[in-house]
Design an enzyme around this catalytic site. Structure first.
Site, PDB file in Angstrom:
ATOM      1  N   GLU A  27     -12.171  -5.034  -4.394  1.00 39.26           N
ATOM      2  CA  GLU A  27     -12.772  -3.707  -4.172  1.00 39.26           C
ATOM      3  C   GLU A  27     -12.064  -2.613  -4.990  1.00 39.26           C
ATOM      4  OE1 GLU A  27     -12.095  -5.844  -1.510  1.00 39.26           O
ATOM      5  OE2 GLU A  27     -14.202  -6.432  -1.642  1.00 39.26           O
ATOM      6  N   SER A  44      -7.290  -5.778  -5.347  1.00 41.04           N
ATOM      7  CA  SER A  44      -8.367  -6.345  -4.534  1.00 41.04           C
ATOM      8  C   SER A  44      -9.685  -6.330  -5.303  1.00 41.04           C
ATOM      9  CB  SER A  44      -8.524  -5.554  -3.225  1.00 41.04           C
ATOM     10  OG  SER A  44      -9.237  -4.354  -3.452  1.00 41.04           O
ATOM     11  N   ARG A 100     -12.151   2.078  -8.070  1.00 43.28           N
ATOM     12  CA  ARG A 100     -11.316   3.230  -8.433  1.00 43.28           C
ATOM     13  C   ARG A 100     -11.703   3.748  -9.822  1.00 43.28           C
ATOM     14  NH1 ARG A 100      -5.378   2.505  -5.760  1.00 43.28           N
ATOM     15  NH2 ARG A 100      -6.150   1.699  -3.777  1.00 43.28           N
ATOM     16  N   LEU A 116      11.265 -20.492  -4.346  1.00 49.38           N
ATOM     17  CA  LEU A 116      10.298 -19.595  -3.695  1.00 49.38           C
ATOM     18  C   LEU A 116       8.976 -19.747  -4.434  1.00 49.38           C
ATOM     19  CD1 LEU A 116       9.418 -17.005  -2.012  1.00 49.38           C
ATOM     20  CD2 LEU A 116      10.308 -15.667  -3.915  1.00 49.38           C
ATOM     21  N   HIS A 162       2.499   3.489  -9.072  1.00 49.66           N
ATOM     22  CA  HIS A 162       2.272   2.064  -9.371  1.00 49.66           C
ATOM     23  C   HIS A 162       3.460   1.478 -10.134  1.00 49.66           C
ATOM     24  CE1 HIS A 162      -1.632   2.430  -7.696  1.00 49.66           C
ATOM     25  NE2 HIS A 162      -2.182   3.097  -8.691  1.00 49.66           N
ATOM     26  N   ARG A 213       0.243   7.727  -2.570  1.00 54.69           N
ATOM     27  CA  ARG A 213       0.847   8.748  -1.709  1.00 54.69           C
ATOM     28  C   ARG A 213       2.300   9.000  -2.094  1.00 54.69           C
ATOM     29  NH1 ARG A 213      -1.112   5.868   3.486  1.00 54.69           N
ATOM     30  NH2 ARG A 213      -1.798   4.408   1.875  1.00 54.69           N
ATOM     31  N   GLU A 252       1.124 -13.158  12.541  1.00 64.23           N
ATOM     32  CA  GLU A 252       1.672 -11.991  13.238  1.00 64.23           C
ATOM     33  C   GLU A 252       1.560 -10.797  12.291  1.00 64.23           C
ATOM     34  OE1 GLU A 252       2.640 -11.815  16.349  1.00 64.23           O
ATOM     35  OE2 GLU A 252       2.230 -13.953  16.646  1.00 64.23           O
ATOM     36  N   ARG A 265      -0.602   9.211 -10.161  1.00 65.71           N
ATOM     37  CA  ARG A 265      -0.638   7.969  -9.389  1.00 65.71           C
ATOM     38  C   ARG A 265       0.041   6.805 -10.121  1.00 65.71           C
ATOM     39  NH1 ARG A 265      -4.047   7.687  -5.054  1.00 65.71           N
ATOM     40  NH2 ARG A 265      -4.219   5.444  -5.341  1.00 65.71           N
ATOM     41  N   ASP A 308       0.832  -1.207   0.000  1.00 63.43           N
ATOM     42  CA  ASP A 308       0.000   0.000   0.000  1.00 63.43           C
ATOM     43  C   ASP A 308       0.869   1.260   0.000  1.00 63.43           C
ATOM     44  OD1 ASP A 308      -2.334   1.411  -0.035  1.00 63.43           O
ATOM     45  OD2 ASP A 308      -2.819   1.118   2.087  1.00 63.43           O
ATOM     46  N   GLY A 309       0.354   2.315  -0.606  1.00 65.67           N
ATOM     47  CA  GLY A 309       1.024   3.615  -0.534  1.00 65.67           C
ATOM     48  C   GLY A 309       1.591   4.122  -1.854  1.00 65.67           C
TER      49      GLY A 309
HETATM   50  C1  IPE Z   1      -5.450  -2.860  -0.363  1.00 60.86           C
HETATM   51  O1  IPE Z   1      -5.086  -1.524  -0.493  1.00 60.86           O
HETATM   52  C2  IPE Z   1      -5.414  -3.562  -1.689  1.00 60.86           C
HETATM   53  C3  IPE Z   1      -4.082  -3.771  -2.257  1.00 60.86           C
HETATM   54  C4  IPE Z   1      -2.951  -3.448  -1.711  1.00 60.86           C
HETATM   55  C5  IPE Z   1      -4.066  -4.425  -3.550  1.00 60.86           C
HETATM   56  P1  IPE Z   1      -6.173  -0.352  -0.696  1.00 60.86           P
HETATM   57  O2  IPE Z   1      -5.414   0.913  -0.771  1.00 60.86           O
HETATM   58  O3  IPE Z   1      -7.076  -0.695  -1.815  1.00 60.86           O
HETATM   59  O4  IPE Z   1      -6.994  -0.463   0.667  1.00 60.86           O
HETATM   60  P2  IPE Z   1      -7.971   0.581   1.381  1.00 60.86           P
HETATM   61  O5  IPE Z   1      -9.014   0.967   0.383  1.00 60.86           O
HETATM   62  O6  IPE Z   1      -7.142   1.758   1.787  1.00 60.86           O
HETATM   63  O7  IPE Z   1      -8.519  -0.148   2.561  1.00 60.86           O
HETATM   64  C1  IPE Z   2      -1.424   0.270  -3.489  1.00 62.93           C
HETATM   65  O1  IPE Z   2      -1.251   1.656  -3.485  1.00 62.93           O
HETATM   66  C2  IPE Z   2      -1.697  -0.278  -4.858  1.00 62.93           C
HETATM   67  C3  IPE Z   2      -3.047  -0.866  -5.017  1.00 62.93           C
HETATM   68  C4  IPE Z   2      -4.003  -0.826  -4.137  1.00 62.93           C
HETATM   69  C5  IPE Z   2      -3.318  -1.553  -6.257  1.00 62.93           C
HETATM   70  P1  IPE Z   2      -2.487   2.660  -3.467  1.00 62.93           P
HETATM   71  O2  IPE Z   2      -2.876   2.989  -4.861  1.00 62.93           O
HETATM   72  O3  IPE Z   2      -3.584   2.143  -2.608  1.00 62.93           O
HETATM   73  O4  IPE Z   2      -1.801   3.918  -2.786  1.00 62.93           O
HETATM   74  P2  IPE Z   2      -2.453   4.929  -1.746  1.00 62.93           P
HETATM   75  O5  IPE Z   2      -3.044   4.134  -0.630  1.00 62.93           O
HETATM   76  O6  IPE Z   2      -3.496   5.707  -2.483  1.00 62.93           O
HETATM   77  O7  IPE Z   2      -1.296   5.773  -1.305  1.00 62.93           O
HETATM   78 MG    MG Z   3      -4.071   2.366  -0.659  1.00 63.15          MG
END
Ligand code: IPE
Ligand code: IPE
Ligand code: MG
Length: 244
Positions: free
Chosen positions: A69, A67, A73, A133, A39, A26, A209, A35, A22-23
């Site tokens: 969900e 995901s 986006r 792996l 990625h 940002r 964990e 964005r 995640d992130g």
């Molecule tokens: C979770 O991250 C899904 C992946 C890393 C693929 P999101 O950024 O989609 O999660 P939320 O929406 O902040 O919970």
């Molecule tokens: C994770 O980064 C990648 C996916 C969820 C596919 P984000 O796109 O969720 O990045 P943030 O959370 O907006 O920073």
């Molecule tokens: Mg995210």
């Protein structure tokens, strides 16, 4: 000659590490970039982390790539993510195979395009004999959806008279999950400081964990994975029992 590594270094290496990457958004925003740049850099972090997992002797690595969900986006971001996934699968398979990495997938194939499904099949088939792996990519994955798919299969088997409902237990249920032969994650890492599961591996993480790292995913690599493993090594896993 350098002295041998102490045995304890590998004694606490988890068998299965799962990561919520995640992130990316940002990371890009902090640099005034779109964005998709986050990625793209995130795909580099995947490469670095897979290499690090091999170096650290981790047998199973699961990465949450998209995901169920994430379809919520904007269309152009979903398209960018799918294009990057295709690029990754096309470009990396030969390298992964050369490095002994077996690639598998979890998630719902329904909803994924035919070209992605074909690339997934090719990746899985090319690397099926690789044993250093196992890299599990979670694509169009949601933990609730996976549990519902398993429940549906069980209901179908019971309705067809192939399964006696009184024999359904945790092991029988787990057999119907996406990758029944993969051990549950010992360690779940989420980057970017968010502290939630976002519908990832709900069944399998019952006793994992959890480590939440503030690093944004594009900046994640060997040192960050090592740090999470060190934290894991300090944890006492009791599984509901007691240590003394
Ligand atoms: C979770 O991250 C899904 C992946 C890393 C693929 P999101 O950024 O989609 O999660 P939320 O929406 O902040 O919970
Ligand atoms: C994770 O980064 C990648 C996916 C969820 C596919 P984000 O796109 O969720 O990045 P943030 O959370 O907006 O920073
Ligand atoms: Mg995210």
């Amino acid at each position: 000659m350098s002295s041998p590594e102490p045995q304890t270094e590998t004694a606490n290496v988890p068998r299965h590490v799962a990561i919520i990457m995640d992130g990316n958004g940002r990371w890009a925003a902090a640099r005034g970039l779109p964005r998709v740049a986050g990625h793209r850099k995130g795909a580099d972090a995947v490469r670095a982390t897979v290499r690090a997992a091999r170096e650290l002797g981790i047998p199973y690595l699961t990465l949450f790539a998209f995901s169920s969900e994430n379809w919520r986006r904007p269309k152009d971001e979903v398209m960018d993510l799918m294009e990057l996934l295709k690029l990754y699968l096309r470009r990396e398979i030969a390298d992964l195979h050369r490095n002994g990495v077996r690639v598998r997938f979890i998630g719902d194939r329904h909803g994924l395009s035919d070209d992605i499904c074909a690339l997934m099949d090719r990746a899985a088939e090319t690397t099926i004999g690789d044993t250093d792996l196992t890299l599990i990519i979670a694509l169009n994955y949601g933990g609730q959806g996976e549990i519902v798919r398993a429940a549906r299969q069980i209901a179908e088997d019971a309705a067809a008279g192939k399964l006696d409902p009184s024999t359904i237990d945790e092991a029988c249920f787990a057999q119907r999950l996406d990758n029944p032969d993969v051990p549950a994650p010992d360690l779940l890492i989420r980057t970017s400081g968010e502290q939630r599961l976002s519908n990832f591996l709900l069944w399998q993480c019952a006793y994992s964990e959890l480590v939440f790292d503030d690093t944004l995913w594009p900046d994640f690599g060997h040192a960050e994975l090592q740090r999470a493993i060190d934290l894991f090594g300090e944890r006492e896993r009791r599984f509901g029992g007691r240590s003394g």
